[in-house]
Design an enzyme around this catalytic site. Structure first.
Site, mmCIF file in Angstrom:
data_model
loop_
_atom_site.group_PDB
_atom_site.id
_atom_site.type_symbol
_atom_site.label_atom_id
_atom_site.label_comp_id
_atom_site.label_asym_id
_atom_site.label_seq_id
_atom_site.Cartn_x
_atom_site.Cartn_y
_atom_site.Cartn_z
ATOM 1 N N GLY A 210 46.666 64.016 2.498
ATOM 2 C CA GLY A 210 45.365 63.689 1.946
ATOM 3 C C GLY A 210 44.574 64.946 1.631
ATOM 4 O O GLY A 210 45.139 66.019 1.418
ATOM 5 N N LEU A 233 48.119 68.750 2.216
ATOM 6 C CA LEU A 233 46.730 68.627 1.796
ATOM 7 C C LEU A 233 46.561 68.835 0.289
ATOM 8 O O LEU A 233 47.493 68.643 -0.472
ATOM 9 C CB LEU A 233 45.885 69.615 2.607
ATOM 10 N N CYS A 266 48.847 65.065 -5.856
ATOM 11 C CA CYS A 266 48.455 66.368 -5.318
ATOM 12 C C CYS A 266 49.218 67.511 -5.970
ATOM 13 O O CYS A 266 48.803 68.670 -5.870
ATOM 14 C CB CYS A 266 48.640 66.391 -3.809
ATOM 15 N N GLU A 363 40.076 70.400 -7.869
ATOM 16 C CA GLU A 363 41.168 69.467 -8.142
ATOM 17 C C GLU A 363 40.591 68.233 -8.835
ATOM 18 O O GLU A 363 39.756 67.526 -8.268
ATOM 19 C CB GLU A 363 41.859 69.072 -6.835
#
Length: 459
Positions: A210, A233, A266, A363
């Site tokens: 996460g 992460l 991610c 991000e």
């Protein structure tokens, strides 16, 4: 009346289902169950554990269509992509069904004549996992499979946005023959679960996928019991296109990494750095390709890009697009969004990206590709590394010399050289810097679930 988690379809705004929100007491009871069951399960031999994993994967594949449809309804990703995720999840179960049989110890040459030294490995204990909504079954399998293969018991909190596919996925483990308490899930608030998991003395290992912010909070909590942790992460992946790159290949792989799951991964490319000699040609080819992507409800035929997961995700992406336009960026594909029913954003390409844009510093987690030019490879490497994140990076070059410079110079844990999909069950996956601690996948992926003992025997 107990509280419920309402699961919404991000493509339609309609309710899909509801699940019970469990209390802290419920969570504690399940941890106690996992703790007690560990005493038994750790004794099951590796081949028997392997057989259970094999059967679990078989049942998942038999129910692949059902699980994929659940993923699409609660996550939004296209049905074909969801089916691919189910198969990807199974690949981890397949891999660790075999890898669990290769947890070897060793003997060490003695330093005294009457001493024998033996190193043994044993399961770490109860494993707690917190998994994300963007890959609700694959990220769970990547944690559960090595944990139970190693002899640990496993308890997971799936994301509140996507609990349905996770629950079905884990229910099949019971059908496969795992005893109750070996693999469990909890459906509760993330804050409650995080606090209980990270502070519990009965949980020996915490694994999380996460955001970096949440990961740091969990790490602080885990420090109270010096708990073993694995953290996968956030990311802010650069994609570098060198002047000698095969542009057609670069375009196809850039589309694959950028727009998979609507850019909500991610490891998706978030910043594009293209050599000034080929920037115009690449940008045109890329924008033309992006314009062909079909946006819509993931259950509809031919859809390639689904919705954002929720309104917060939608608003952040639109804010990044607006900020880029205000700072001189030119939208050459897409750029528009709508949240009348679902949360849809057109796949977007922005040229003329500058360092002060939000999208080049945060991000985005959405279907937007900002393109900036560079003049030298050193400049590209410096810009790519100018972030606290270090999860994934991509580069395209036909030059062996330049490829090695990029491979050695980019400070990221996962690299794709002429490859937009550098992930598989047998590959160690994880980041540098603030993108995480530890690796998942490959032989490295089972190590965090094992403890090492040395026995010094005097004879």
């Amino acid at each position: 009346m107990s509280e419920e988690i309402i699961v919404m379809n991000p493509a339609t705004g309609e309710e899909v289902d509801r699940v019970k929100k469990e209390s802290r007491e419920d969570i504690e009871r399940k941890i106690d169950k996992a703790h007690e069951m560990f005493k038994q399960y750790r004794k099951k031999n590796a081949h028997d554990r392997s057989a259970l994993l094999v059967r679990w994967a078989e049942l998942i594949r038999e129910n692949k269509d059902e699980i994929a449809e659940l993923i699409t309804k609660e996550n939004g990703k296209p049905l074909k992509e969801a089916a691919g995720e189910v198969e990807y999840a199974c690949s981890y179960i397949d891999y660790y069904a075999e890898e669990g049989k290769r947890v070897y110890g060793r003997t060490i040459p003695q330093h005294e004549d009457d001493v024998r030294l033996v190193v043994t490995r044993q399961p770490i204990g109860v494993v707690a996992a917190i998994t994300p909504w963007n890959f609700p079954v694959a990220m769970m399998a990547r944690k559960a499979a090595p944990a139970v293969a190693a002899g640990c018991t496993f308890i997971v909190k799936p994301a509140s946005e996507t609990p349905l596919s996770a629950i079905r996925f884990l229910d099949l483990a019971l059908e496969a023959g795992f005893e109750e308490g070996v693999i469990q899930y909890v459906t509760a608030s993330g804050k409650d679960v995080g606090e209980v998991f990270s502070h519990s003395e009965k949980i020996m290992k915490l694994t999380f996928t996460g955001s970096t912010a949440v990961g740091k909070t969990l790490m602080e909590g885990a420090a109270s019991t010096v708990k073993n942790i694995t953290m996968e992460l956030g990311g802010h992946a650069p994609l570098v296109v060198n002047k000698d790159a095969d542009l057609d290949m670069a375009v196809e792989h850039a589309v694959a990494t950028k727009f998979r799951n609507s850019g909500q991964t991610c490891v998706c490319a978030n910043r594009f750095y293209v050599h000034e000699d080929v920037a115009e040609a690449f940008s045109q080819k890329f924008a033309d390709r992006v314009k062909t992507l079909k946006v819509g409800n993931g259950l509809d035929e031919g859809v390639e890009v689904g919705p954002m997961i929720n309104e917060d995700g939608y608003d952040k992406v639109m804010r990044h697009i607006s900020d880029a336009k205000d700072k001189g960026g030119q939208v050459t594909a897409g750029g528009e969004g709508s949240k009348d029913a679902g949360y849809f954003i057109e796949p977007t390409v922005i040229t003329g990206a500058t360092d002060d844009m939000l999208i080049m510093n945060e991000e985005t987690f959405g279907p937007v590709a900002p393109i900036q030019t560079f003049a030298t490879l050193d400049e590209a490497i410096e810009k790519a590394n100018d972030t606290e994140y270090g999860l994934a990076a991509y580069f395209f070059t036909e030059s062996y010399r330049d490829g090695i410079r990029l491979q050695e110079g980019l400070d990221f844990g996962v690299l794709g050289w002429n490859n937009g999909k550098p992930s598989a069950a047998h590959i160690p996956f994880g980041g540098l810097k603030e993108s995480g601690i530890g690796r998942e996948g490959g032989p490295e992926g089972i190590e965090p679930y094992l403890e090492t003992k040395i026995t010094s025997m005097k004879i």
